[in-house]
Design a protein around this motif. Structure first.
Motif, PDB file in Angstrom:
ATOM      1  N   LEU A  23       0.784  -1.183  -0.026  1.00  0.00           N
ATOM      2  CA  LEU A  23       0.033  -0.169   0.043  1.00  0.00           C
ATOM      3  C   LEU A  23       0.858   1.424   0.015  1.00  0.00           C
ATOM      4  O   LEU A  23       0.569   2.012  -0.491  1.00  0.00           O
ATOM      5  CB  LEU A  23      -0.958   0.028   1.078  1.00  0.00           C
ATOM      6  CG  LEU A  23      -2.069  -0.882   1.160  1.00  0.00           C
ATOM      7  CD1 LEU A  23      -2.876  -0.805   2.361  1.00  0.00           C
ATOM      8  CD2 LEU A  23      -2.858  -0.875   0.160  1.00  0.00           C
ATOM      9  N   SER A  24       1.912   1.334   0.660  1.00  0.00           N
ATOM     10  CA  SER A  24       2.876   2.285   0.678  1.00  0.00           C
ATOM     11  C   SER A  24       3.350   2.793  -0.610  1.00  0.00           C
ATOM     12  O   SER A  24       3.615   3.892  -1.063  1.00  0.00           O
ATOM     13  CB  SER A  24       4.115   2.222   1.296  1.00  0.00           C
ATOM     14  OG  SER A  24       3.832   1.685   2.823  1.00  0.00           O
ATOM     15  N   PHE A  25       3.440   1.776  -1.510  1.00  0.00           N
ATOM     16  CA  PHE A  25       3.746   1.849  -2.759  1.00  0.00           C
ATOM     17  C   PHE A  25       2.779   2.312  -3.782  1.00  0.00           C
ATOM     18  O   PHE A  25       3.007   3.208  -4.471  1.00  0.00           O
ATOM     19  CB  PHE A  25       4.671   0.330  -3.484  1.00  0.00           C
ATOM     20  CG  PHE A  25       4.807   0.631  -4.867  1.00  0.00           C
ATOM     21  CD1 PHE A  25       5.654   1.756  -5.496  1.00  0.00           C
ATOM     22  CD2 PHE A  25       4.312  -0.480  -5.780  1.00  0.00           C
ATOM     23  CE1 PHE A  25       5.805   1.322  -6.786  1.00  0.00           C
ATOM     24  CE2 PHE A  25       4.592  -0.440  -7.285  1.00  0.00           C
ATOM     25  CZ  PHE A  25       5.424   0.632  -7.634  1.00  0.00           C
ATOM     26  N   PHE A  26       1.623   1.573  -3.801  1.00  0.00           N
ATOM     27  CA  PHE A  26       0.485   1.789  -4.644  1.00  0.00           C
ATOM     28  C   PHE A  26      -0.061   3.451  -4.274  1.00  0.00           C
ATOM     29  O   PHE A  26      -0.433   3.801  -5.228  1.00  0.00           O
ATOM     30  CB  PHE A  26      -0.602   0.768  -4.665  1.00  0.00           C
ATOM     31  CG  PHE A  26       0.128  -0.296  -5.556  1.00  0.00           C
ATOM     32  CD1 PHE A  26       0.078  -0.239  -6.899  1.00  0.00           C
ATOM     33  CD2 PHE A  26       0.450  -1.373  -4.887  1.00  0.00           C
ATOM     34  CE1 PHE A  26       0.494  -1.434  -7.561  1.00  0.00           C
ATOM     35  CE2 PHE A  26       0.839  -2.586  -5.850  1.00  0.00           C
ATOM     36  CZ  PHE A  26       1.094  -2.289  -6.987  1.00  0.00           C
ATOM     37  N   HIS A  28       1.300   5.688  -2.700  1.00  0.00           N
ATOM     38  CA  HIS A  28       2.400   6.485  -2.390  1.00  0.00           C
ATOM     39  C   HIS A  28       2.090   8.057  -2.785  1.00  0.00           C
ATOM     40  O   HIS A  28       2.565   8.915  -1.855  1.00  0.00           O
ATOM     41  CB  HIS A  28       3.838   6.324  -3.274  1.00  0.00           C
ATOM     42  CG  HIS A  28       4.706   7.351  -2.900  1.00  0.00           C
ATOM     43  ND1 HIS A  28       5.439   7.574  -1.677  1.00  0.00           N
ATOM     44  CD2 HIS A  28       5.264   8.133  -3.779  1.00  0.00           C
ATOM     45  CE1 HIS A  28       6.413   8.512  -1.842  1.00  0.00           C
ATOM     46  NE2 HIS A  28       6.400   9.100  -3.262  1.00  0.00           N
ATOM     47  N   GLN A  29       1.360   8.407  -3.822  1.00  0.00           N
ATOM     48  CA  GLN A  29       0.985   9.702  -4.211  1.00  0.00           C
ATOM     49  C   GLN A  29       0.107  10.369  -3.126  1.00  0.00           C
ATOM     50  O   GLN A  29       0.279  11.501  -2.673  1.00  0.00           O
ATOM     51  CB  GLN A  29       0.237   9.866  -5.327  1.00  0.00           C
ATOM     52  CG  GLN A  29       0.936   9.307  -6.836  1.00  0.00           C
ATOM     53  CD  GLN A  29       2.086  10.164  -7.029  1.00  0.00           C
ATOM     54  OE1 GLN A  29       2.153  11.433  -6.713  1.00  0.00           O
ATOM     55  NE2 GLN A  29       2.965   9.635  -7.778  1.00  0.00           N
ATOM     56  N   PHE A  31      -0.022   9.334   0.237  1.00  0.00           N
ATOM     57  CA  PHE A  31       1.027   9.611   1.481  1.00  0.00           C
ATOM     58  C   PHE A  31       1.832  10.676   1.255  1.00  0.00           C
ATOM     59  O   PHE A  31       2.216  11.368   2.187  1.00  0.00           O
ATOM     60  CB  PHE A  31       1.621   8.169   1.723  1.00  0.00           C
ATOM     61  CG  PHE A  31       0.756   7.081   2.256  1.00  0.00           C
ATOM     62  CD1 PHE A  31       0.195   7.242   3.572  1.00  0.00           C
ATOM     63  CD2 PHE A  31       0.605   5.683   1.557  1.00  0.00           C
ATOM     64  CE1 PHE A  31      -0.671   6.313   4.063  1.00  0.00           C
ATOM     65  CE2 PHE A  31      -0.327   4.773   2.196  1.00  0.00           C
ATOM     66  CZ  PHE A  31      -0.875   4.990   3.100  1.00  0.00           C
ATOM     67  N   GLY A  35       2.108  13.702   3.539  1.00  0.00           N
ATOM     68  CA  GLY A  35       3.112  13.938   4.278  1.00  0.00           C
ATOM     69  C   GLY A  35       2.844  12.698   5.419  1.00  0.00           C
ATOM     70  O   GLY A  35       3.523  12.410   6.562  1.00  0.00           O
ATOM     71  N   GLY A  36       1.678  11.962   5.363  1.00  0.00           N
ATOM     72  CA  GLY A  36       1.462  11.053   6.300  1.00  0.00           C
ATOM     73  C   GLY A  36       2.293   9.663   6.299  1.00  0.00           C
ATOM     74  O   GLY A  36       2.774   9.689   5.073  1.00  0.00           O
ATOM     75  N   SER A  37       2.122   8.763   7.329  1.00  0.00           N
ATOM     76  CA  SER A  37       2.789   7.543   7.402  1.00  0.00           C
ATOM     77  C   SER A  37       1.566   6.561   7.507  1.00  0.00           C
ATOM     78  O   SER A  37       0.768   6.614   7.548  1.00  0.00           O
ATOM     79  CB  SER A  37       3.692   7.435   8.565  1.00  0.00           C
ATOM     80  OG  SER A  37       4.655   8.458   8.691  1.00  0.00           O
ATOM     81  N   ASN A  38       2.149   5.345   6.610  1.00  0.00           N
ATOM     82  CA  ASN A  38       1.221   4.274   6.487  1.00  0.00           C
ATOM     83  C   ASN A  38       1.650   3.253   7.576  1.00  0.00           C
ATOM     84  O   ASN A  38       2.636   2.590   7.781  1.00  0.00           O
ATOM     85  CB  ASN A  38       1.546   3.358   5.340  1.00  0.00           C
ATOM     86  CG  ASN A  38       0.881   2.224   5.240  1.00  0.00           C
ATOM     87  OD1 ASN A  38      -0.283   1.871   5.986  1.00  0.00           O
ATOM     88  ND2 ASN A  38       0.889   1.669   3.904  1.00  0.00           N
TER      89      ASN A  38
END
Lengths: 177, 283
Positions: A23-26, A28-29, A31, A35-38
């Motif tokens: 999810l961090s990759f897909f 990413h835009q 996040f 500026g948030g974190s997963n």
């Protein structure tokens, strides 16, 4: 197959770990723009600790999850390896005094997310793998909380079922008559 | 002191803190100094990487379909633009072939086997990204089995986007060029000044993920729009990889040195396919 039931929670955390990375990759835009974190996997640990406050084995499970997550996400040991067992231990203690209500648990998870985010910021600045200003940390808190709220609501029931029915390294069959 | 030593809880907390910081320090040192991670670390990373690829499969189908719709909507504009470039591309291709053949003949005549511009490429897919937007780390699906090594340059979208910081058997971590990691290796670069001379320098990161051309002599001769390439002087990357173009040339806050900001050429926001550059000539 009954032997593997004891490790269901560990497998679920592994799935949470890889889903977190995907999810961090897909996403990413989304996040990156906010500026948030997963924190999908750490939220899992938090909810497990709140649902099952008597199982000490889960502290060891969070330690192992922390080591694997640290090595895969950051390449260094010390961010999740230290924070996740402490969070698990702390929340298990807090859970004994807290009412078992959805909104109270959500509030506790969100407060813990702020602490975890601040700790991560402190360590990555301390070891020099990134230089992030305090302003950036403060501006990232609100989006991180929004994402965490979303992930907590989505996964709440799942972790409830898993922590209640498949506690780590505990064979519930022993308690059945 | 005696009181402190008798307080077992306080003593335990202190010992735990010391151990924790030792582990953090040790792992950071290992990360920076070792060319390959420990076997157990490499194995663990690959196990997670395999899981990530499995989870990526259904997500990529949904994401791919959404992207297809988006691509379809902008097809006409893209088609018009590409048509205008086709003639130019054919001409450039023919010229490149002629230059390459001439270059090989000259190298053979001078008995030069390999130069800093020679390199091999390995295509890889990005499988995951660091969950914190503060860290510019990508994980790709190729590792030491494909011949990847630490510090190799990585390109995407026509420009350099970073370098490899960790290699496992079936995966590798890429640190983006915009990282604010203090221990990261920086790219040695060059650009052609207005007087035709080469200006050498190093790429560093200033402010919030902004690239800058620093440590350059005659920096005032560089103007906006000039392209910046790797110089191959750093020993890790080959010569001639595009980093970006100069955006602005101003002075620093003290007004003493030139501050040259660079627009990165590579796809830094959403790289899904990357090319790893294997420099042929040794350091």
């Amino acid at each position: 197959m009954h032997v593997f039931k004891k490790f269901t929670l560990a497998f679920a955390l592994y799935v949470a770990l890889v889903t977190n990375a995907s999810l961090s990759f897909f996403l990413h835009q989304f996040f990156a723009n906010t500026g948030g974190s997963n924190l999908l996997m750490p939220i899992g640990i938090m909810l497990i600790a709140l649902f099952d406050d008597t199982n000490k084995n889960e502290i060891w499970l969070s330690l192992c999850s922390g080591i694997i997550a640290d090595l895969y996400y950051f390449g260094i040991i010390g961010i999740y390896t230290i924070s996740l067992p402490i969070i698990c231990w702390g929340l298990q203690r807090i859970a004994r005094f807290l009412p078992e209500v959805f909104w109270v648990r959500i509030l506790v998870v969100l407060l813990t997310v702020i602490l975890l985010d601040s700790y991560t910021w402190m360590i990555i600045n301390l070891v020099g793998i990134s230089s992030i200003s305090v302003t950036k940390l403060l501006t990232s808190i609100i989006p991180t909380l929004c994402w965490s709220l979303l992930f907590t609501i989505i996964t709440y029931k799942l972790w409830d079922v898993l922590a209640s029915n498949y506690p780590f390294m505990v064979n519930l069959d022993n308690y059945k008559q | 002191m005696k009181k402190f030593l008798q307080n077992k809880k306080l003593l335990s907390v202190c010992i735990v803190i010391i151990i924790a910081f030792s582990i953090i320090g040790g792992s950071v040192s290992l990360r920076n100094n070792r060319n390959t991670p420990l076997l157990i670390q490499s194995f663990g990373n690959d196990i997670v990487a395999v899981g990530t690829r499995i989870v990526n499969f259904p997500i990529s189908i949904v994401s791919g379909n959404l992207n297809s719709v988006y691509d379809l909507l902008k097809t006409q504009d893209e088609n018009n633009y590409l048509k205008s470039r086709v003639t130019e591309l054919q001409q450039t291709k023919t010229r490149n072939q002629a230059l390459e053949a001439e270059n090989q003949q000259l190298k053979a005549a001078l008995k030069v086997k390999q130069t800093m511009t020679d390199y091999d490429t390995v295509q890889a897919s990005v499988i995951s990204r660091s969950p914190d937007s503060w860290l510019d780390l990508l994980v790709i699906n190729k590792g030491t089995t494909s011949g990847l090594q630490k510090n190799m340059a990585v390109m995407s979208g026509g420009g350099v986007i970073g370098r490899i910081v960790e290699t496992n058997a079936a995966s590798a971590k890429v640190e983006l060029i915009t990282t604010s990691d203090k221990s990261a290796n920086r790219f040695a670069v060059e650009a052609e000044a207005t007087n035709g001379k080469k200006v050498h320098g190093v790429i560093t990161v200033i402010g919030s993920n902004t690239l800058a051309f620093t440590q350059a002599i005659d920096a005032h001769k560089l103007k906006a729009g000039i392209k910046v390439y790797t110089s191959g002087m750093g020993g890790n990357s080959p010569k001639g990889l595009l980093i970006g173009s100069i955006a602005t040339t101003t002075h620093d806050t003290f007004g003493l040195s030139n501050l040259i900001k660079i627009n990165p050429a590579g796809e830094l926001n959403d790289p899904s396919i990357v090319t790893v550059i294997k420099r042929k000539v040794a350091e």
